[in-house]
Every structure is written in structure tokens, then in C-alpha cells.
Design a protein around this motif. Structure first.
Motif, PDB file in Angstrom:
ATOM      1  N   HIS A   1      58.067  12.752  13.396  1.00  0.00           N
ATOM      2  CA  HIS A   1      60.358  13.268  14.523  1.00  0.00           C
ATOM      3  C   HIS A   1      59.729  13.160  16.360  1.00  0.00           C
ATOM      4  O   HIS A   1      61.066  12.611  16.002  1.00  0.00           O
ATOM      5  CB  HIS A   1      59.669  14.577  14.154  1.00  0.00           C
TER       6      HIS A   1
ATOM      7  N   THR B   1      60.142  14.933  20.078  1.00  0.00           N
ATOM      8  CA  THR B   1      61.588  16.373  20.043  1.00  0.00           C
ATOM      9  C   THR B   1      60.966  17.514  19.207  1.00  0.00           C
ATOM     10  O   THR B   1      59.828  18.005  19.323  1.00  0.00           O
ATOM     11  CB  THR B   1      62.237  15.781  18.763  1.00  0.00           C
ATOM     12  N   LEU B   2      62.166  18.242  19.173  1.00  0.00           N
ATOM     13  CA  LEU B   2      61.528  20.082  19.194  1.00  0.00           C
ATOM     14  C   LEU B   2      61.286  19.793  17.395  1.00  0.00           C
ATOM     15  O   LEU B   2      60.177  20.350  17.100  1.00  0.00           O
ATOM     16  CB  LEU B   2      62.562  20.430  19.037  1.00  0.00           C
ATOM     17  N   LYS B   3      61.480  19.523  16.618  1.00  0.00           N
ATOM     18  CA  LYS B   3      61.325  18.833  15.987  1.00  0.00           C
ATOM     19  C   LYS B   3      59.745  18.155  15.507  1.00  0.00           C
ATOM     20  O   LYS B   3      59.120  18.852  14.286  1.00  0.00           O
ATOM     21  CB  LYS B   3      62.301  17.607  14.105  1.00  0.00           C
TER      22      LYS B   3
ATOM     23  N   ASP C   1      58.143  20.943  15.647  1.00  0.00           N
ATOM     24  CA  ASP C   1      57.730  21.948  14.302  1.00  0.00           C
ATOM     25  C   ASP C   1      58.765  23.163  15.317  1.00  0.00           C
ATOM     26  O   ASP C   1      58.476  24.686  14.745  1.00  0.00           O
ATOM     27  CB  ASP C   1      56.750  22.614  14.211  1.00  0.00           C
ATOM     28  N   TRP C   2      59.358  22.883  15.624  1.00  0.00           N
ATOM     29  CA  TRP C   2      61.497  24.447  16.191  1.00  0.00           C
ATOM     30  C   TRP C   2      62.414  23.398  15.799  1.00  0.00           C
ATOM     31  O   TRP C   2      62.537  22.503  15.145  1.00  0.00           O
ATOM     32  CB  TRP C   2      61.386  24.385  17.606  1.00  0.00           C
ATOM     33  N   PRO C   3      62.559  24.249  14.696  1.00  0.00           N
ATOM     34  CA  PRO C   3      63.716  24.313  13.721  1.00  0.00           C
ATOM     35  C   PRO C   3      65.620  23.835  15.077  1.00  0.00           C
ATOM     36  O   PRO C   3      65.989  23.287  14.432  1.00  0.00           O
ATOM     37  CB  PRO C   3      64.391  25.451  12.820  1.00  0.00           C
ATOM     38  N   ASN C   4      65.582  24.502  15.835  1.00  0.00           N
ATOM     39  CA  ASN C   4      66.851  24.464  16.402  1.00  0.00           C
ATOM     40  C   ASN C   4      66.515  24.613  18.047  1.00  0.00           C
ATOM     41  O   ASN C   4      65.471  25.443  18.374  1.00  0.00           O
ATOM     42  CB  ASN C   4      67.566  25.130  16.049  1.00  0.00           C
ATOM     43  N   GLU C   5      67.382  23.953  18.974  1.00  0.00           N
ATOM     44  CA  GLU C   5      67.086  24.328  20.470  1.00  0.00           C
ATOM     45  C   GLU C   5      67.533  25.812  20.631  1.00  0.00           C
ATOM     46  O   GLU C   5      66.514  26.182  21.984  1.00  0.00           O
ATOM     47  CB  GLU C   5      68.216  23.659  20.984  1.00  0.00           C
ATOM     48  N   ASN C   6      68.476  26.370  20.372  1.00  0.00           N
ATOM     49  CA  ASN C   6      68.743  27.537  21.104  1.00  0.00           C
ATOM     50  C   ASN C   6      67.523  28.853  21.002  1.00  0.00           C
ATOM     51  O   ASN C   6      67.526  29.160  21.567  1.00  0.00           O
ATOM     52  CB  ASN C   6      70.033  28.638  19.782  1.00  0.00           C
ATOM     53  N   ASP C   7      67.008  27.827  20.114  1.00  0.00           N
ATOM     54  CA  ASP C   7      65.982  29.201  19.620  1.00  0.00           C
ATOM     55  C   ASP C   7      64.446  28.840  20.217  1.00  0.00           C
ATOM     56  O   ASP C   7      63.640  29.832  20.685  1.00  0.00           O
ATOM     57  CB  ASP C   7      64.949  29.001  17.875  1.00  0.00           C
ATOM     58  N   ALA C   8      64.246  27.694  20.813  1.00  0.00           N
ATOM     59  CA  ALA C   8      63.187  26.995  21.226  1.00  0.00           C
ATOM     60  C   ALA C   8      63.510  28.161  22.882  1.00  0.00           C
ATOM     61  O   ALA C   8      62.728  28.040  23.569  1.00  0.00           O
ATOM     62  CB  ALA C   8      62.889  25.667  20.877  1.00  0.00           C
TER      63      ALA C   8
END
Length: 210
Positions: A20, A23-25, A28-35
Motif C-alpha cells: 500500500h 499510507t495509513l493502509k 495497517d490502520w483502517p481509517n484516518e479519523n481513528d489514526a
């Protein structure tokens, strides 16, 4: 630890960034807000305005530092350094942020006496995934790592793990009972800690102080 099965976790993250990119992916993070929420929670370990040296342990591609620098100098009082076990990923961080200190160590195998102590360390996502390790293998890995990192700070550390207070658990994630964790921390590290379960994700974060 005699077994190096924990290196499977490192391979997993290297595969993610190969697939990937930066990037956040790739982390292995699913989405920006949670990160972003996790970054804020981790940095809550430190009192606002407290000048300090911070080690981002398991820093990956330096996304925590990117977040900090994009907050209109909000975290300028923090002197950031990063550490990761992956030479590939640390090389990327050094290329992106050549003025920062980045270290590459396997702290369970390498001599880290050359590494100075820090005021604080954060371990964001280091223990959320266990991949193909059993719970007992991951628990041993966790205890070994936390003990070494806690010894390298003068004030405290923050780390997150998956919660047991969920409707279902994933086999590849590390769902750690709080009673087991508290028993280990109070007997071996410190009785001075805060458990944060107030930010809406299926995990919790611990601030462990000296």
C-alpha cells in the motif's frame, strides 16, 4: 525471548507498506479519523507544554511525527525520535525526515546500551496485532518488550492493546484482559498507571508512569 516468532509481526507490516506504500493502509490502520484519535490519545501521556524527549517506539514511516508537525506548532515542546525494528521502514523515515533521530533496533536481541534514555516513549499499535502468535506467545513478547522499553524512560510510557470488552474477538489481534495486565504491571513495573477506555475504539490505552 528465545523464539523469534514475533518477527512474523514485523514481516506483516513490511508486507503492508510494500503493498500500500507510505499510507495509513501501509501501516495497517483502517481509517484516518481513528489514526488521528490514537495519536492524540498517545500524546496525552505528556502534560501540555512539558518540554521532553519522546521516543516513538515502532514508529513505522513516521506518521506520528507528521501528525505532530501539522498541528500548528501545538507539540513543539516535544523533541521527537523514532525507533523501529525494520531497516526498510526506518530507511523510509530517515529519507522523509533527515533532521530527526531514527534508530533501528531489535531490543530483544540487540545491545541497546548505546541508546540514551528518553523522558517518555509511546508504543502505538505495537501490541494490537499478534498475527499468527498464540495468546501466550504474544503475552510473553509483550512483557519482554514493555520491560525493556520502560527501563529506557525516566517518566513514563503509553501503549495500546485490544479490549476484551467486545462482542467478538479477532484471532489475529491481541485482546488483553485488564486484570492480567494490572497484575503484571503492579508486580514488575509500577503501580502508577492510567487506563483509558474513553475514546470509542475497541481498544484501550495505558499510561504507565515511574
Amino acid at each position: 525471548m528465545e523464539s523469534k516468532k514475533y518477527l512474523n509481526i514485523i514481516k506483516h507490516y513490511e508486507n503492508c507498506i510494500s503493498k500500500h506504500g507510505d499510507t495509513l493502509k501501509g501501516a495497517d490502520w483502517p481509517n484516518e479519523n481513528d489514526a488521528i484519535l490514537r495519536y492524540k490519545i498517545m500524546l496525552g501521556l505528556i502534560k501540555d507544554g512539558e518540554t521532553c524527549n519522546l521516543l516513538d517506539f515502532g514508529c513505522g514511516a513516521g506518521h506520528m511525527f507528521e501528525f505532530m508537525t501539522n498541528q500548528n506548532k501545538l507539540y513543539d515542546y516535544i523533541n521527537y525520535s523514532g525507533l523501529d525494528i525494520s531497516e526498510k521502514i526506518i530507511s523510509l523515515s530517515k529519507e522523509k525526515f533527515p533532521k530527526n533521530n531514527f534508530y533501528c533496533f531489535d531490543i530483544l536481541q540487540d545491545d541497546i546500551n548505546t541508546l540514551s534514555n528518553f523522558d517518555y516513549a509511546i508504543l502505538n499499535g505495537v501490541f494490537t496485532e499478534k498475527i499468527d502468535l498464540t495468546f501466550d506467545e504474544m503475552w510473553l513478547y509483550f512483557k519482554s518488550m514493555i520491560t525493556v522499553v520502560f527501563d529506557k524512560v525516566d517518566k513514563g510510557i503509553a501503549f495500546n492493546v485490544m479490549s476484551k470488552a467486545v462482542e467478538w474477538e479477532r484471532d489475529d489481534l491481541f485482546h488483553l484482559p485488564t486484570d492480567l495486565l494490572i497484575d503484571f504491571m503492579t508486580k514488575n513495573l509500577s503501580r502508577n498507571f492510567v487506563i483509558r477506555n474513553d475514546y470509542g475504539l475497541y481498544e484501550y490505552t495505558v499510561y504507565l508512569y515511574k
